[in-house]
Enzyme design. Sequence first.
Site, PDB file in Angstrom:
ATOM      1  N   ASP A  55       1.048  -1.360   0.135  1.00 24.64           N
ATOM      2  CA  ASP A  55      -0.154   0.009   0.241  1.00 24.64           C
ATOM      3  C   ASP A  55       1.130   1.501  -0.339  1.00 24.64           C
ATOM      4  O   ASP A  55       0.667   2.129   0.578  1.00 24.64           O
ATOM      5  CB  ASP A  55      -1.278  -0.109   1.142  1.00 24.64           C
ATOM      6  CG  ASP A  55      -2.411   1.272   1.309  1.00 24.64           C
ATOM      7  OD1 ASP A  55      -2.637   1.552   0.120  1.00 24.64           O
ATOM      8  OD2 ASP A  55      -2.620   1.493   2.070  1.00 24.64           O
ATOM      9  N   ASP A 110       2.730   2.671   7.912  1.00 27.27           N
ATOM     10  CA  ASP A 110       1.400   1.828   7.568  1.00 27.27           C
ATOM     11  C   ASP A 110       1.261   0.568   6.856  1.00 27.27           C
ATOM     12  O   ASP A 110       1.289   0.083   5.586  1.00 27.27           O
ATOM     13  CB  ASP A 110       0.405   2.793   6.259  1.00 27.27           C
ATOM     14  CG  ASP A 110      -1.039   2.279   6.384  1.00 27.27           C
ATOM     15  OD1 ASP A 110      -1.565   1.595   6.864  1.00 27.27           O
ATOM     16  OD2 ASP A 110      -1.699   3.456   6.079  1.00 27.27           O
TER      17      ASP A 110
HETATM   18  N1  LIG Z   1       6.099   7.102  12.479  1.00 28.29           N
HETATM   19  C1  LIG Z   1       5.016   7.801  12.882  1.00 28.29           C
HETATM   20  N2  LIG Z   1       5.556   9.354  12.538  1.00 28.29           N
HETATM   21  C2  LIG Z   1       4.594   9.902  13.574  1.00 28.29           C
HETATM   22  N3  LIG Z   1       3.253  10.019  12.779  1.00 28.29           N
HETATM   23  C3  LIG Z   1       2.743   8.865  12.358  1.00 28.29           C
HETATM   24  C4  LIG Z   1       3.966   7.634  12.285  1.00 28.29           C
HETATM   25  N4  LIG Z   1       2.767   6.758  11.846  1.00 28.29           N
HETATM   26  C5  LIG Z   1       1.719   7.138  11.546  1.00 28.29           C
HETATM   27  N5  LIG Z   1       1.466   8.106  11.882  1.00 28.29           N
HETATM   28  C6  LIG Z   1       0.372   9.089  11.856  1.00 28.29           C
HETATM   29  O1  LIG Z   1      -0.358   8.903  11.747  1.00 28.29           O
HETATM   30  C7  LIG Z   1      -1.549   8.519   9.916  1.00 28.29           C
HETATM   31  C8  LIG Z   1      -2.133   7.843  10.069  1.00 28.29           C
HETATM   32  O2  LIG Z   1      -1.149   6.923   9.465  1.00 28.29           O
HETATM   33  P1  LIG Z   1      -1.191   5.524   8.839  1.00 28.29           P
HETATM   34  O3  LIG Z   1      -1.038   5.451   6.913  1.00 28.29           O
HETATM   35  O4  LIG Z   1      -0.686   4.208   9.392  1.00 28.29           O
HETATM   36  O5  LIG Z   1      -2.892   4.884   9.041  1.00 28.29           O
HETATM   37  P2  LIG Z   1      -4.390   4.798   7.870  1.00 28.29           P
HETATM   38  O6  LIG Z   1      -4.976   3.442   8.686  1.00 28.29           O
HETATM   39  O7  LIG Z   1      -3.802   4.597   6.976  1.00 28.29           O
HETATM   40  O8  LIG Z   1      -4.917   6.452   8.287  1.00 28.29           O
HETATM   41  P3  LIG Z   1      -4.897   6.764   7.381  1.00 28.29           P
HETATM   42  O9  LIG Z   1      -6.294   6.468   6.342  1.00 28.29           O
HETATM   43  O10 LIG Z   1      -5.778   8.295   7.821  1.00 28.29           O
HETATM   44  O11 LIG Z   1      -3.371   7.378   5.926  1.00 28.29           O
HETATM   45  C9  LIG Z   1      -0.001   9.453   9.293  1.00 28.29           C
HETATM   46  O12 LIG Z   1      -0.582  10.154   8.195  1.00 28.29           O
HETATM   47  C10 LIG Z   1       1.017   9.950  10.576  1.00 28.29           C
HETATM   48  O13 LIG Z   1       0.080  11.131  10.397  1.00 28.29           O
HETATM   49 MG   LIG Z   2      -2.103   5.459   5.682  1.00 26.45          MG
END
Ligand SMILES: Nc1ncnc2c1ncn2[C@@H]1O[C@H](COP(=O)(O)OP(=O)(O)OP(=O)(O)O)[C@@H](O)[C@H]1O
Ligand SMILES: [Mg+2]
Length: 117
Positions: free
Chosen positions: A47, A64
Site C-alpha cells: 500500500d 502503514d
Molecule cells: N511513525 C510515525 N510518526 C509520526 N506520525 C505517524 C507515524 N505513523 C503514523 N503516523 C501518523 O498517522 C497517520 C496515519 O497513519 P497510517 O497511514 O499508518 O494509518 P491509516 O490507517 O492509513 O490512516 P489514514 O487512512 O489516515 O492514512 C499518518 O498520516 C501520520 O500522520
Molecule cells: Mg495510511
Amino acid sequence: MEYLGNRRGSAPALQNVELSREEVRPVFEHLMSNIELWLANNYVHADLSAYNVLYWQRQVRIIDFPQAIDPRFNPNALSLLTRDIENICHYVACYGLERNGQRIAEKLWRKFKNAEL
Ligand SMILES: Nc1ncnc2c1ncn2[C@@H]1O[C@H](COP(=O)(O)OP(=O)(O)OP(=O)(O)O)[C@@H](O)[C@H]1O
Ligand SMILES: [Mg+2]
C-alpha cells in the site's frame, strides 16, 4: 517504529510537502533501496504511496504496514510490488524525474527470485 515529527504534530506525508529540486532524487533513491531491502527480507508493502511516506527535515519514514505481504506465498506479489513502485515513480514524475516503475519492479523481482533459488 520511531515517531517522526515534533510536539506540534506528526511529520507531513510526502504527498503534502513541496520538495526542492535537489531533494527529489535522494528521496526516490531512499524509497527504492527500502523496497529492495524489504523484498530481500520477504516483504512487499502493498500500500505504498506518497500518503504512506512521512517526510521531515530530509528524513524519510515509510508507515502503514498492516497489509504487507510475503512475496514467497502471495501470487499477486509482483503486481503489488509493481503498483508500489509505480506509485512512487508517478509521484517523482510530478517533479520531472522520469523513472520506469514496471522495469524497476521486474528487475527487483528477478533479483529476488534468483536469490530464492
Ligand atoms: N511513525 C510515525 N510518526 C509520526 N506520525 C505517524 C507515524 N505513523 C503514523 N503516523 C501518523 O498517522 C497517520 C496515519 O497513519 P497510517 O497511514 O499508518 O494509518 P491509516 O490507517 O492509513 O490512516 P489514514 O487512512 O489516515 O492514512 C499518518 O498520516 C501520520 O500522520
Ligand atoms: Mg495510511
